[in-house]
Scaffold this motif. Structure first.
Motif, PDB file in Angstrom:
ATOM      1  N   ALA A  23     -47.157  35.834   2.103  1.00  0.00           N
ATOM      2  CA  ALA A  23     -46.563  36.641   3.164  1.00  0.00           C
ATOM      3  C   ALA A  23     -46.374  38.078   2.676  1.00  0.00           C
ATOM      4  O   ALA A  23     -46.178  38.327   1.475  1.00  0.00           O
ATOM      5  N   LYS A  24     -46.454  38.997   3.609  1.00  0.00           N
ATOM      6  CA  LYS A  24     -46.218  40.402   3.269  1.00  0.00           C
ATOM      7  C   LYS A  24     -44.857  40.555   2.594  1.00  0.00           C
ATOM      8  O   LYS A  24     -43.855  39.985   3.029  1.00  0.00           O
ATOM      9  N   GLY A  25     -44.843  41.296   1.501  1.00  0.00           N
ATOM     10  CA  GLY A  25     -43.602  41.548   0.781  1.00  0.00           C
ATOM     11  C   GLY A  25     -43.367  40.636  -0.397  1.00  0.00           C
ATOM     12  O   GLY A  25     -42.496  40.929  -1.240  1.00  0.00           O
ATOM     13  N   GLU A  26     -44.119  39.516  -0.487  1.00  0.00           N
ATOM     14  CA  GLU A  26     -43.999  38.665  -1.677  1.00  0.00           C
ATOM     15  C   GLU A  26     -44.480  39.415  -2.903  1.00  0.00           C
ATOM     16  O   GLU A  26     -45.290  40.348  -2.807  1.00  0.00           O
ATOM     17  N   VAL A  27     -44.008  38.973  -4.053  1.00  0.00           N
ATOM     18  CA  VAL A  27     -44.312  39.660  -5.307  1.00  0.00           C
ATOM     19  C   VAL A  27     -45.023  38.706  -6.258  1.00  0.00           C
ATOM     20  O   VAL A  27     -44.639  37.533  -6.377  1.00  0.00           O
TER      21      VAL A  27
END
Length: 498
Positions: A23-27
């Motif tokens: 997902a967008k924003g995962e690191v």
């Protein structure tokens, strides 16, 4: 490298492959560097791990898979919308041989096969009806059905007719391709008896076709020309088939060295895991089989574009190198002669699965042939001459390529897939899934799961299971396509239909 969420295949790579959906924003942390995912990114797809200016090559498997169409920031999803192939036309090549020898022990393993009069070995004992022309397909199907009802296939593995659309109204290369493939099917050792069924007026004249067979076993291969039959051609065909069945039903399996096994290597419905799991596993098996004195064959020439120099430099001789150059450039010329680009190969399913360019596809596809030296190069319709790893001229189309592999003399096709496919050619077509999701969803299609390689199973352990499975199939265990009755042939066509 964090095997639970992504994989960096080669230290030189500028992308990682997602082992789950992000997902967008995962690191993620790659080589000590923290990267934030810029967009929702599906499983099997690529994420760029360093800032990459427009026009810069993007590296996967240690090789370029195309160039960036715009500036990319670390963490962005790399796909067909921002990655463009570097492929164009034909190229000149130089031979830089890589003499890597296999250090795999010969184990002396065996399988139980049918030894034919000419010394070739089959892994099935079937009765086949092979039409010389599509006009008699209906008669061939009726004969096969009637023999199945009469015998219940007791004493043989199966009874089939191999219908096709050709044998007439073709010219030059197409006509010869049809004749060669049909010849190869008739001579295949997986058949214990073959009825060649002709019409009589076709371009593929039955008597001339029989001459193409050379010194064949006349007790096991018979001809019926239906226009020459007074009265019921079905009963005339059944009389011959009953004789063939009586012979074939007495055949018994014998212990054969693994050196007699000939395996075709094919992929279809590929995804981002193909070059990580199933294709490398098949490559390890290919090397193992070659080390045992057996034979493997790689085809799908358009899916070598972008990885061809790897194969060229593994050729055992300069002559094989030149043949491989011709194999590649002739297929590129075929594309260009029809006004088509050479790099627009990945299908919608490939792209949805994470393959963005033909180089991306090719570098994963060619892993099916492992590291063995190339010992033979075959034209379309040729039969195997050399043991070891061979390259075969055929397109990437699943049915056409699998038929070509079987026609060359392979007794089984190993078919890797990430999205799944039910089909099979006229020999056992063993499906190997690239991921466990597919294996769980389609157990009626898939024979073996290579997805376990990213779930903790070692390549060494899985290879042992894979070898055992292939030997079981060679011993008679049916593949899923055989159980389902999904079997057919497809012949390459390029030219005019009259």
């Amino acid at each position: 490298m964090n095997l639970s969420t992504f994989i960096k295949i080669n230290p030189a790579d500028t992308v990682v492959v997602c082992l789950k959906a992000f997902a967008k924003g995962e690191v993620i942390v790659v080589d000590g560097k923290t990267i934030t995912i810029a967009q929702d990114t599906p499983m099997g797809h690529k994420i760029i791990i360093e800032d990459t200016p427009q026009g810069t090559n993007i590296i996967k498997y240690g090789y370029p898979i195309g160039h960036a169409m715009k500036d990319l920031k670390a963490g962005e999803w790399v796909n067909e919308n921002n990655l463009k192939t570097n492929l164009s036309g034909t190229l000149s090549y130089e031979y830089h041989p890589v003499g890597e020898s296999l250090t795999i022990a010969k184990e002396g393993r065996t399988f139980n096969g049918y030894v034919r009069a000419n010394g070739e070995v089959g892994i099935r004992n079937e009765i086949w009806i092979v039409p010389t022309v599509g006009c008699v397909n209906g008669i061939a199907e009726r004969l096969a059905t009637q023999l199945q009802k009469e015998t219940q296939c007791k004493g043989v593995d199966a009874i089939h007719s191999w219908h096709h659309n050709y044998g007439c109204s073709q010219l030059s290369g197409d006509h010869e391709n049809t004749r060669k493939i049909l010849r190869d099917i008739v001579l295949h050792p997986n058949a214990g008896g073959v009825l060649v069924l002709g019409l009589g007026c076709e371009n593929n004249q039955p008597e001339q076709f029989m001459e193409m067979l050379g010194d064949y076993d006349k007790s096991r291969i018979r001809l019926l020309v239906t226009q020459k039959v007074d009265g019921d051609e079905v009963e005339a065909g059944m009389a011959i088939l009953r004789e063939l069945y009586a012979l074939a039903s007495t055949d018994k399996r014998e212990v054969c060295d693994l050196s007699h096994l000939r395996v075709g290597l094919k992929c279809g419905g590929s995804d981002g895991f193909s070059g990580i799991t199933a294709n490398p596993l098949v490559g390890e098996f290919s090397d193992y089989l070659v080390a045992q004195g057996g034979t493997s064959i790689l085809t799908e020439v358009p899916e070598m574009f972008g990885a061809e120099t790897i194969l060229m430099n593994r050729c055992e001789t300069p002559e094989l190198f030149e043949q491989t150059v011709s194999l590649i450039n002739n297929f590129k010329e075929y594309f260009l002669s029809h006004g088509e680009p050479v790099g627009e190969n990945p299908s919608p399913g490939n792209k949805a699965g994470g393959i963005s360019t033909l180089e991306d596809k090719a570098l994963g596809c060619t892993q099916k042939c492992g590291r063995a030296p190339v010992s033979g190069v075959l034209e379309y319709g040729d039969r195997i001459k050399n043991r070891g790893l061979n390259l075969l001229s055929a397109p990437g189309n699943d049915l056409v390529a699998a038929t070509a592999l079987a026609s060359s003399g392979c007794q089984i096709v190993l078919f890797t897939t990430g999205r799944g496919t039910p089909f099979g050619t006229f020999i056992p077509t063993m499906k190997v899934s690239t991921n466990s999701v597919l294996y769980s969803r389609k157990p009626n299609w898939i024979d073996f799961n290579a997805g376990k390689l990213v779930e903790g199973t070692s390549m060494q352990d899985l290879l042992k299971e894979f070898i055992d499975k292939i030997i079981s199939i060679a011993n008679g265990e049916p593949t899923r396509n055989e159980e389902n009755g999904y079997r057919e042939i497809s012949i390459f066509k390029n030219g005019v239909t009259l």
